[in-house]
Design a protein around this motif. Structure first.
Motif, PDB file in Angstrom:
ATOM      1  N   ILE A  60       0.996  -1.308   0.054  1.00 43.09           N
ATOM      2  CA  ILE A  60       0.063  -0.031   0.312  1.00 43.09           C
ATOM      3  C   ILE A  60       0.441   1.458   0.439  1.00 43.09           C
ATOM      4  O   ILE A  60       1.775   1.309   0.332  1.00 43.09           O
ATOM      5  N   HIS A  61       0.677   2.787  -0.954  1.00 45.31           N
ATOM      6  CA  HIS A  61       1.474   3.975  -0.894  1.00 45.31           C
ATOM      7  C   HIS A  61       1.003   4.442   0.125  1.00 45.31           C
ATOM      8  O   HIS A  61      -0.753   4.894   0.759  1.00 45.31           O
ATOM      9  N   LEU A  62       0.895   4.552   1.387  1.00 44.54           N
ATOM     10  CA  LEU A  62       0.600   5.885   2.539  1.00 44.54           C
ATOM     11  C   LEU A  62       0.943   6.817   2.181  1.00 44.54           C
ATOM     12  O   LEU A  62       1.897   8.174   1.199  1.00 44.54           O
TER      13      LEU A  62
ATOM     14  N   TRP B 198       4.344  13.682   3.023  1.00 41.80           N
ATOM     15  CA  TRP B 198       5.745  12.608   2.699  1.00 41.80           C
ATOM     16  C   TRP B 198       4.746  11.600   1.975  1.00 41.80           C
ATOM     17  O   TRP B 198       2.980  11.469   2.507  1.00 41.80           O
ATOM     18  N   GLY B 199       5.118  10.381   1.247  1.00 40.03           N
ATOM     19  CA  GLY B 199       4.625   9.265   0.508  1.00 40.03           C
ATOM     20  C   GLY B 199       5.402   8.387   0.883  1.00 40.03           C
ATOM     21  O   GLY B 199       6.991   8.895   1.145  1.00 40.03           O
ATOM     22  N   GLY B 200       4.862   7.474   1.152  1.00 39.34           N
ATOM     23  CA  GLY B 200       5.558   5.946   1.102  1.00 39.34           C
ATOM     24  C   GLY B 200       4.703   4.139   1.358  1.00 39.34           C
ATOM     25  O   GLY B 200       3.432   4.617   0.822  1.00 39.34           O
ATOM     26  N   PHE B 201       5.797   3.604   1.045  1.00 38.07           N
ATOM     27  CA  PHE B 201       5.296   1.835   0.932  1.00 38.07           C
ATOM     28  C   PHE B 201       5.536   1.889   2.127  1.00 38.07           C
ATOM     29  O   PHE B 201       5.723   1.415   3.168  1.00 38.07           O
ATOM     30  N   ALA B 202       4.015   0.574   1.723  1.00 39.66           N
ATOM     31  CA  ALA B 202       4.419  -0.867   3.643  1.00 39.66           C
ATOM     32  C   ALA B 202       3.406  -1.329   2.902  1.00 39.66           C
ATOM     33  O   ALA B 202       2.436  -1.973   1.794  1.00 39.66           O
TER      34      ALA B 202
END
Length: 328
Positions: free
Chosen positions: A99-101, A258-262
């Protein structure tokens, strides 16, 4: 994008059964974090065509080129991010569904309390950050943030500001500014950044906080006043004259959105490390860095624990900012 699953020759069982059956079996993981790899699915909790979607698709292109693995973007907006979270949590914890956070999901966690990003998910890597600017209407009766604060103190409730919704990251950041500077404003909800900046330009609201890429479209024409940055340093070369909160003596920690992945929290550690490395490399690929720079994003990868600390840090300040607020 519809390419066949890569099959390791040594895995005879997987070579003997179809993709549908293999996805229902537990992933076989070795010491290097390798697993049976089908297409990597990345769930984006926002609509296609937006900044987050564009960022993920650019990263996916670099990821596919570097790893020779197929990746699919699956947009699942709605439900205050819950539809996307449910999709991730319902998938097997094998590292094949991610998922992109984004910062807004931390705000939703704090306000809605329907999910927990660090307990239910395994953070992988940051995937881009941006500053936020405080911008005011061109005909507002103040020219600086200090003057705006003084106006807000003298006129409780008359200083209106645009947000994408009650309890959003932008709303909570302005709530933090209100508490730190000692004024009270009036929140007005809009659909998103473009509508928010138009509201400021049109004088519908007194101010808003928006990313530099939006401010750059209007500030040079005198359609908005850029009063300050929420970042820890001035935003150069775009807005070198906009002071930071620290320079103005306002007790607020610097903030970047920000954005990020999990992945699923139960994903095996070797797979988490491999995904963090592979996605991190794609995040800082030259093609991605150059493309996202035009959108005002600084591409920055991180280790899983570093990303976890960023999330927890945002949970802390947002929780404090939300105290005493009522959300409908």
């Amino acid at each position: 994008m519809n390419q066949p699953t890569r099959i390791h020759r040594r895995t005879l069982l997987q070579a003997a059964i179809g993709l549908g059956a293999s996805l229902s079996l537990p992933a076989v993981v070795n010491a290097q974090g390798d697993a049976a790899r089908g297409p990597l699915k990345i769930i984006v909790p926002l609509p296609a065509g937006g900044a987050a979607d564009a960022t993920v698709r650019a990263i996916v292109q670099a990821y596919e080129k570097q790893t020779r693995q197929v990746a699919i973007v699956d947009n699942r907006p709605g439900g205050v991010f819950q539809i996307a979270m449910q999709g991730l949590l319902a998938a097997p914890p094998d590292g094949q569904t991610l998922i992109h956070l984004n910062t807004g999901m931390v705000a939703a966690q704090v306000v809605q309390k329907r999910f927990d990003l660090t307990r239910q998910l395994a953070p992988l890597t940051l995937a881009g950050e941006t500053s936020f600017m405080v911008v005011a209407a061109p005909d507002s009766p103040f020219k600086t943030l200090k003057e705006m604060i003084e106006y807000g103190r003298a006129n409780p409730g008359k200083l209106s500001f645009a947000t994408p919704g009650p309890g959003s990251g932008e709303h909570l950041k302005i709530a933090q500014l209100e508490k730190a500077a000692g004024f009270t404003g009036l929140a007005v909800t809009y659909k998103g950044g473009p509508d928010m900046i138009k509201a400021v330009v049109g004088g519908e609201v007194s101010f808003a906080i928006i990313p530099p890429v939006l401010a750059m479209q209007f500030a040079p024409k005198g359609q908005v006043k850029v009063l300050a940055t929420l970042d820890g340093a001035r935003v150069t070369p775009q807005f070198p004259d906009a002071p930071t909160m620290a320079e103005l003596g306002i007790p607020m920690a610097p903030t970047r959105f920000w954005g990020g992945f999990a992945a699923h929290a139960d994903t095996p550690a070797p797979i988490v490390q491999r995904l963090s490395q592979d996605l991190g490399a794609a995040v800082v690929a030259p093609s991605v860095v150059e493309r996202m720079a035009t959108m005002g994003l600084t591409m920055q990868a991180s280790k899983p624990e570093e990303f976890r600390k960023v999330i927890l840090g945002d949970v802390a300040w947002m929780t404090e900012a939300a105290k005493g607020l009522k959300f409908e």
